[in-house]
Design a protein around this motif. Structure first.
Motif, PDB file in Angstrom:
ATOM      1  N   GLN A   1       0.825  -1.214   0.000  1.00  0.00           N
ATOM      2  CA  GLN A   1       0.000   0.000   0.000  1.00  0.00           C
ATOM      3  C   GLN A   1       0.858   1.263   0.000  1.00  0.00           C
ATOM      4  O   GLN A   1       0.558   2.237  -0.701  1.00  0.00           O
ATOM      5  CB  GLN A   1      -0.926   0.000   1.218  1.00  0.00           C
ATOM      6  CG  GLN A   1      -2.025  -1.052   1.135  1.00  0.00           C
ATOM      7  CD  GLN A   1      -2.885  -1.081   2.374  1.00  0.00           C
ATOM      8  OE1 GLN A   1      -3.759  -0.249   2.542  1.00  0.00           O
ATOM      9  NE2 GLN A   1      -2.638  -2.036   3.251  1.00  0.00           N
ATOM     10  N   ASP A   2       1.955   1.239   0.764  1.00  0.00           N
ATOM     11  CA  ASP A   2       2.861   2.390   0.777  1.00  0.00           C
ATOM     12  C   ASP A   2       3.501   2.594  -0.597  1.00  0.00           C
ATOM     13  O   ASP A   2       3.684   3.735  -1.043  1.00  0.00           O
ATOM     14  CB  ASP A   2       3.954   2.196   1.838  1.00  0.00           C
ATOM     15  CG  ASP A   2       3.435   2.389   3.258  1.00  0.00           C
ATOM     16  OD1 ASP A   2       2.308   2.901   3.406  1.00  0.00           O
ATOM     17  OD2 ASP A   2       4.152   2.009   4.204  1.00  0.00           O
ATOM     18  N   SER A   3       3.837   1.488  -1.253  1.00  0.00           N
ATOM     19  CA  SER A   3       4.445   1.569  -2.579  1.00  0.00           C
ATOM     20  C   SER A   3       3.475   2.185  -3.583  1.00  0.00           C
ATOM     21  O   SER A   3       3.862   3.029  -4.408  1.00  0.00           O
ATOM     22  CB  SER A   3       4.880   0.174  -3.053  1.00  0.00           C
ATOM     23  OG  SER A   3       5.849  -0.374  -2.191  1.00  0.00           O
TER      24      SER A   3
ATOM     25  N   TYR B   1       0.995   4.205  -2.854  1.00  0.00           N
ATOM     26  CA  TYR B   1       0.826   5.624  -2.520  1.00  0.00           C
ATOM     27  C   TYR B   1       2.019   6.453  -2.999  1.00  0.00           C
ATOM     28  O   TYR B   1       1.850   7.589  -3.453  1.00  0.00           O
ATOM     29  CB  TYR B   1       0.637   5.793  -1.016  1.00  0.00           C
ATOM     30  CG  TYR B   1       0.332   7.223  -0.624  1.00  0.00           C
ATOM     31  CD1 TYR B   1      -0.798   7.866  -1.129  1.00  0.00           C
ATOM     32  CD2 TYR B   1       1.169   7.930   0.229  1.00  0.00           C
ATOM     33  CE1 TYR B   1      -1.089   9.180  -0.786  1.00  0.00           C
ATOM     34  CE2 TYR B   1       0.883   9.242   0.584  1.00  0.00           C
ATOM     35  CZ  TYR B   1      -0.239   9.868   0.066  1.00  0.00           C
ATOM     36  OH  TYR B   1      -0.518  11.175   0.395  1.00  0.00           O
ATOM     37  N   ASN B   2       3.212   5.892  -2.932  1.00  0.00           N
ATOM     38  CA  ASN B   2       4.391   6.603  -3.440  1.00  0.00           C
ATOM     39  C   ASN B   2       4.295   6.813  -4.948  1.00  0.00           C
ATOM     40  O   ASN B   2       4.705   7.869  -5.469  1.00  0.00           O
ATOM     41  CB  ASN B   2       5.666   5.836  -3.085  1.00  0.00           C
ATOM     42  CG  ASN B   2       6.025   5.963  -1.612  1.00  0.00           C
ATOM     43  OD1 ASN B   2       5.688   6.964  -0.974  1.00  0.00           O
ATOM     44  ND2 ASN B   2       6.684   4.957  -1.065  1.00  0.00           N
ATOM     45  N   LEU B   3       3.748   5.836  -5.657  1.00  0.00           N
ATOM     46  CA  LEU B   3       3.519   6.002  -7.099  1.00  0.00           C
ATOM     47  C   LEU B   3       2.506   7.113  -7.351  1.00  0.00           C
ATOM     48  O   LEU B   3       2.635   7.889  -8.305  1.00  0.00           O
ATOM     49  CB  LEU B   3       3.026   4.688  -7.710  1.00  0.00           C
ATOM     50  CG  LEU B   3       4.049   3.552  -7.803  1.00  0.00           C
ATOM     51  CD1 LEU B   3       3.360   2.258  -8.252  1.00  0.00           C
ATOM     52  CD2 LEU B   3       5.175   3.907  -8.778  1.00  0.00           C
TER      53      LEU B   3
ATOM     54  N   LEU C   1       2.024   9.713  -5.373  1.00  0.00           N
ATOM     55  CA  LEU C   1       2.698  10.976  -5.105  1.00  0.00           C
ATOM     56  C   LEU C   1       3.593  11.388  -6.272  1.00  0.00           C
ATOM     57  O   LEU C   1       3.675  12.577  -6.614  1.00  0.00           O
ATOM     58  CB  LEU C   1       3.521  10.874  -3.816  1.00  0.00           C
ATOM     59  CG  LEU C   1       2.724  10.750  -2.518  1.00  0.00           C
ATOM     60  CD1 LEU C   1       3.661  10.627  -1.329  1.00  0.00           C
ATOM     61  CD2 LEU C   1       1.782  11.942  -2.335  1.00  0.00           C
ATOM     62  N   ASP C   2       4.255  10.411  -6.897  1.00  0.00           N
ATOM     63  CA  ASP C   2       5.060  10.716  -8.089  1.00  0.00           C
ATOM     64  C   ASP C   2       4.177  11.306  -9.184  1.00  0.00           C
ATOM     65  O   ASP C   2       4.573  12.252  -9.870  1.00  0.00           O
ATOM     66  CB  ASP C   2       5.739   9.447  -8.608  1.00  0.00           C
ATOM     67  CG  ASP C   2       6.877   8.981  -7.707  1.00  0.00           C
ATOM     68  OD1 ASP C   2       7.357   9.791  -6.890  1.00  0.00           O
ATOM     69  OD2 ASP C   2       7.276   7.809  -7.821  1.00  0.00           O
TER      70      ASP C   2
ATOM     71  N   HIS D   1       3.048  14.951  -8.302  1.00  0.00           N
ATOM     72  CA  HIS D   1       4.116  15.945  -8.369  1.00  0.00           C
ATOM     73  C   HIS D   1       4.843  15.947  -9.720  1.00  0.00           C
ATOM     74  O   HIS D   1       5.937  16.519  -9.826  1.00  0.00           O
ATOM     75  CB  HIS D   1       5.116  15.703  -7.231  1.00  0.00           C
ATOM     76  CG  HIS D   1       4.502  15.879  -5.876  1.00  0.00           C
ATOM     77  ND1 HIS D   1       4.523  14.906  -4.897  1.00  0.00           N
ATOM     78  CD2 HIS D   1       3.814  16.923  -5.335  1.00  0.00           C
ATOM     79  CE1 HIS D   1       3.906  15.344  -3.819  1.00  0.00           C
ATOM     80  NE2 HIS D   1       3.457  16.564  -4.059  1.00  0.00           N
TER      81      HIS D   1
ATOM     82  N   ASN E   1       3.529   8.772 -15.273  1.00  0.00           N
ATOM     83  CA  ASN E   1       3.384   8.405 -13.865  1.00  0.00           C
ATOM     84  C   ASN E   1       1.974   7.944 -13.528  1.00  0.00           C
ATOM     85  O   ASN E   1       1.780   7.140 -12.611  1.00  0.00           O
ATOM     86  CB  ASN E   1       3.787   9.583 -12.980  1.00  0.00           C
ATOM     87  CG  ASN E   1       5.288   9.793 -12.946  1.00  0.00           C
ATOM     88  OD1 ASN E   1       6.061   8.854 -13.138  1.00  0.00           O
ATOM     89  ND2 ASN E   1       5.725  11.020 -12.714  1.00  0.00           N
TER      90      ASN E   1
ATOM     91  N   PHE F   1       1.206   4.456 -11.678  1.00  0.00           N
ATOM     92  CA  PHE F   1       0.305   4.390 -10.516  1.00  0.00           C
ATOM     93  C   PHE F   1      -0.835   3.423 -10.794  1.00  0.00           C
ATOM     94  O   PHE F   1      -1.186   2.596  -9.944  1.00  0.00           O
ATOM     95  CB  PHE F   1      -0.233   5.789 -10.209  1.00  0.00           C
ATOM     96  CG  PHE F   1      -1.376   5.797  -9.231  1.00  0.00           C
ATOM     97  CD1 PHE F   1      -1.270   5.205  -7.981  1.00  0.00           C
ATOM     98  CD2 PHE F   1      -2.581   6.411  -9.568  1.00  0.00           C
ATOM     99  CE1 PHE F   1      -2.330   5.214  -7.082  1.00  0.00           C
ATOM    100  CE2 PHE F   1      -3.640   6.432  -8.677  1.00  0.00           C
ATOM    101  CZ  PHE F   1      -3.523   5.826  -7.431  1.00  0.00           C
TER     102      PHE F   1
ATOM    103  N   SER G   1      -4.268   6.073   2.804  1.00  0.00           N
ATOM    104  CA  SER G   1      -3.647   7.244   2.180  1.00  0.00           C
ATOM    105  C   SER G   1      -4.420   7.688   0.946  1.00  0.00           C
ATOM    106  O   SER G   1      -4.633   8.884   0.732  1.00  0.00           O
ATOM    107  CB  SER G   1      -2.193   6.937   1.804  1.00  0.00           C
ATOM    108  OG  SER G   1      -1.426   6.679   2.963  1.00  0.00           O
TER     109      SER G   1
END
Length: 291
Positions: A29-31, A33-35, A37-38, A41, A51, A55, A75
């Protein structure tokens, strides 16, 4: 002594295995969410599209593994990418990519419980709204492969007799001149496949349609929300800024009156000129969605 050791070993094995599974769920799940965020941004349209694809692929992988809907995706829920139905049977993820010309392309997934397979299945949403211009869209029955793309900001569950449906309120940035909001309805066929649209919405002229789409001037606020205490969808009445501009929706906006669609006997009945509470925040938060 040997028996006690075996029991202790099995206990530790199950505890550690459970921890490992939980840890892998959090990591995945964190991975994802990081995608996300990429994607949020991204510095330009090319990177944003690239991106968004990454995601989307990561989210799809996570959802396919989550056959029991154990992942909370907190998240993404907090980022307003995910909505979940009250019965916990349906989760919808939507986001959009804004092009330089001011148009939007929407992406998403439905993660829903399938009674036949007895697990949660994943359905990718394919935005085909560019192919569906005109009034006929109000009466089209669509599915996940032919979807009127939108960012969904509210989901409400309704039952009538044995039929369960999920009403969706959505936003479509449309273009530089006008925005849109819509009321749609989601249901599932006997095989568990999603279907959008049903003839349950009445318009101000009495016509029954499968979805309702509002179009109004870009950059202004239009209120559209489900109010549980009224069991109704309440919304701003839209009018042109000048009577001579009727039909030119880039000049439409709220006229400080409200209408609603009230749920009665399986349909949403149009009611004109209702009293509505003013939203605490008159800024249209749907302009701040991640695109």
């Amino acid at each position: 002594m040997k028996g006690k050791f075996s029991i202790l070993f099995l206990f530790l094995y199950f505890v550690l295995s459970k921890y490992s599974i939980l840890n892998s769920q959090v990591f995945l799940q964190d991975s994802v969410y990081n995608l996300f965020l990429d994607f949020v941004h991204s510095s330009n349209e090319v990177k944003k599209n690239d991106n968004s694809k990454k995601f989307s692929a990561g989210l799809k992988l996570a959802l396919e593994k989550d056959v029991k809907a154990e992942f909370t995706f907190d998240s993404l829920r907090n980022a307003r990418v995910m909505l979940e139905s009250p019965d916990k049977q349906v989760r919808i993820f939507t986001w959009d990519v804004l092009a330089e010309d001011g148009t939007h392309t929407f992406y998403g997934f439905i993660h829903s419980y399938n009674r036949k397979s007895k697990k949660f299945e994943v359905y990718e949403l394919k935005d085909k709204s560019e192919e569906m211009r005109g009034k006929e869209i109000e009466n089209a029955t669509l599915d996940n492969t032919k979807w009127y793309g939108a960012y969904y900001f509210q989901l409400a569950e309704f039952k009538y007799k044995k039929k369960k449906q999920y009403v969706l309120l959505g936003w479509d940035g449309n273009n530089l001149m006008s925005n849109k909001k819509l009321i749609d309805v989601l249901s599932f066929d006997s095989k568990g496949f999603p279907k959008f649209g049903d003839a349950i919405f009445s318009k101000d002229n009495g016509k029954i349609v499968k979805r309702i789409i509002f179009e109004y001037k870009a950059g202004i606020y239009m209120s559209l929300r489900y109010e549980e205490e009224k069991n109704a969808i309440v919304f701003d009445h839209l009018s042109p800024s000048d009577p001579n501009l009727e039909g030119q929706y880039e000049f439409y906006g709220p006229d400080f009156t409200y209408d609603m669609l009230q749920f009665q006997d399986g349909k949403f009945i149009f009611v004109k000129n209702v009293e509505a509470r003013n939203p605490k925040d008159r800024t249209d938060k749907y302009f701040h969605i991640p695109h």
